[in-house]
Design a protein around this motif. Structure first.
Motif, short mmCIF file in Angstrom:
data_model
loop_
_atom_site.label_atom_id
_atom_site.label_comp_id
_atom_site.label_asym_id
_atom_site.label_seq_id
_atom_site.Cartn_x
_atom_site.Cartn_y
_atom_site.Cartn_z
N GLY A 109 31.36 -21.43 -18.07
CA GLY A 109 32.47 -20.48 -17.02
C GLY A 109 32.47 -19.00 -18.11
O GLY A 109 32.16 -18.65 -19.41
N ALA A 110 33.16 -17.99 -16.72
CA ALA A 110 33.01 -16.81 -17.35
C ALA A 110 34.93 -16.23 -16.64
O ALA A 110 34.53 -15.57 -15.43
CB ALA A 110 32.08 -15.46 -16.61
N PRO A 111 35.60 -16.98 -17.92
CA PRO A 111 36.92 -16.35 -17.32
C PRO A 111 37.41 -15.18 -17.63
O PRO A 111 36.46 -13.66 -17.69
CB PRO A 111 37.46 -17.45 -18.05
CG PRO A 111 37.00 -17.26 -19.76
CD PRO A 111 35.58 -17.24 -18.88
N VAL A 112 38.68 -14.94 -15.81
CA VAL A 112 38.61 -13.83 -15.65
C VAL A 112 40.33 -13.49 -16.87
O VAL A 112 40.57 -12.63 -16.89
CB VAL A 112 39.10 -13.03 -15.05
CG1 VAL A 112 37.54 -13.27 -14.14
CG2 VAL A 112 40.35 -13.77 -14.16
N GLU A 113 41.00 -14.67 -17.07
CA GLU A 113 41.62 -14.55 -18.14
C GLU A 113 42.39 -15.66 -18.79
O GLU A 113 40.61 -16.53 -18.88
CB GLU A 113 43.60 -14.69 -16.94
CG GLU A 113 43.25 -15.81 -15.96
CD GLU A 113 44.41 -15.84 -15.06
OE1 GLU A 113 45.03 -15.22 -14.54
OE2 GLU A 113 44.68 -16.89 -14.40
N GLY A 114 43.10 -15.99 -19.97
CA GLY A 114 43.11 -16.63 -20.80
C GLY A 114 42.66 -15.91 -22.06
O GLY A 114 42.25 -17.83 -22.63
N TYR A 115 42.31 -15.59 -22.24
CA TYR A 115 41.66 -15.21 -23.69
C TYR A 115 42.24 -15.44 -25.16
O TYR A 115 44.35 -14.93 -24.61
CB TYR A 115 40.78 -13.66 -23.19
CG TYR A 115 40.09 -13.89 -23.32
CD1 TYR A 115 39.84 -13.50 -20.49
CD2 TYR A 115 38.76 -13.81 -23.28
CE1 TYR A 115 38.90 -14.21 -20.53
CE2 TYR A 115 37.58 -13.65 -22.30
CZ TYR A 115 37.64 -13.69 -21.82
OH TYR A 115 36.23 -13.68 -20.17
N ASP A 116 42.02 -15.87 -26.19
CA ASP A 116 42.82 -16.03 -27.18
C ASP A 116 42.61 -14.83 -28.52
O ASP A 116 43.99 -14.81 -28.96
CB ASP A 116 42.07 -17.35 -27.85
CG ASP A 116 42.05 -18.19 -26.89
OD1 ASP A 116 42.92 -18.94 -25.78
OD2 ASP A 116 41.33 -18.59 -26.30
N TYR A 117 41.67 -14.21 -28.40
CA TYR A 117 41.65 -13.13 -29.36
C TYR A 117 41.31 -11.76 -29.28
O TYR A 117 40.73 -12.37 -28.13
CB TYR A 117 40.75 -13.80 -31.13
CG TYR A 117 40.90 -14.55 -30.98
CD1 TYR A 117 40.82 -16.34 -30.41
CD2 TYR A 117 42.14 -14.42 -32.25
CE1 TYR A 117 41.34 -17.39 -31.42
CE2 TYR A 117 42.23 -16.62 -33.17
CZ TYR A 117 41.96 -17.68 -32.02
OH TYR A 117 42.07 -18.33 -33.31
N TRP A 118 41.97 -11.08 -29.81
CA TRP A 118 41.44 -9.37 -29.36
C TRP A 118 41.30 -8.74 -30.36
O TRP A 118 41.59 -8.52 -31.41
CB TRP A 118 42.97 -9.10 -28.08
CG TRP A 118 43.34 -10.14 -26.78
CD1 TRP A 118 43.48 -11.32 -27.35
CD2 TRP A 118 42.60 -9.58 -25.53
NE1 TRP A 118 44.44 -11.43 -26.14
CE2 TRP A 118 43.08 -10.95 -24.72
CE3 TRP A 118 42.26 -8.32 -25.04
CZ2 TRP A 118 43.39 -10.47 -23.21
CZ3 TRP A 118 42.02 -8.41 -23.62
CH2 TRP A 118 42.77 -9.89 -23.07
N GLY A 119 40.29 -7.41 -29.72
CA GLY A 119 39.67 -6.58 -30.58
C GLY A 119 41.17 -5.58 -30.81
O GLY A 119 41.91 -6.14 -30.11
#
Length: 128
Positions: A109-119
């Motif tokens: 998948g290439a999701p648009v939401e639900g990301y866990d880690y951010w810069g």
């Protein structure tokens, strides 16, 4: 734990191009879907583009489709965003993010939401 560091932001005139990069730590980068998001001053953060773990799938926000290209190099643990034909509405802080769900990886998948880690983000300013 995943650490993400963006670079490549700056100031450019409308119609110009910039290439953002995101360097990641950890040996599991190749298992994660990755994405780019942006937040303009006074606005909520919004999805820009995403890419599956093996680059087999990509998604783009309608506002950038045809102008931005997301790519990754799993051997180098890097994620890029090539931005062309920039306009003033692209001015924002740009963030890369990692989506670590193994289910998403299984589905490629290439999701648009639900990301866990951010810069921490990198500023892009486009002037008219």
């Amino acid at each position: 734990q995943v650490q993400l560091v963006e670079s490549g932001g700056g100031s450019v005139q409308a119609g110009g191009s910039l290439r953002l990069s995101c360097a990641t730590s950890g040996r599991s980068f190749s298992r994660y879907a990755m994405g780019w998001f942006r937040q303009a001053q006074g606005k909520e953060r919004e999805f820009v583009a995403s890419i599956s773990w093996n680059s087999g799938k990509t998604q783009y926000a309608a506002s950038v489709k045809g102008r931005f290209t997301i790519s990754r190099d799993n051997a180098k643990n890097t994620l890029d965003l090539q931005m062309t034909n920039l306009n003033t509405e692209d001015t924002a802080v740009y963030y890369c993010a990692a989506h670590t769900s193994p289910y998403t990886a299984l589905l490629n998948g290439a999701p648009v939401e639900g990301y866990d880690y951010w810069g921490q983000g990198t500023q892009v300013t486009v002037s008219s």
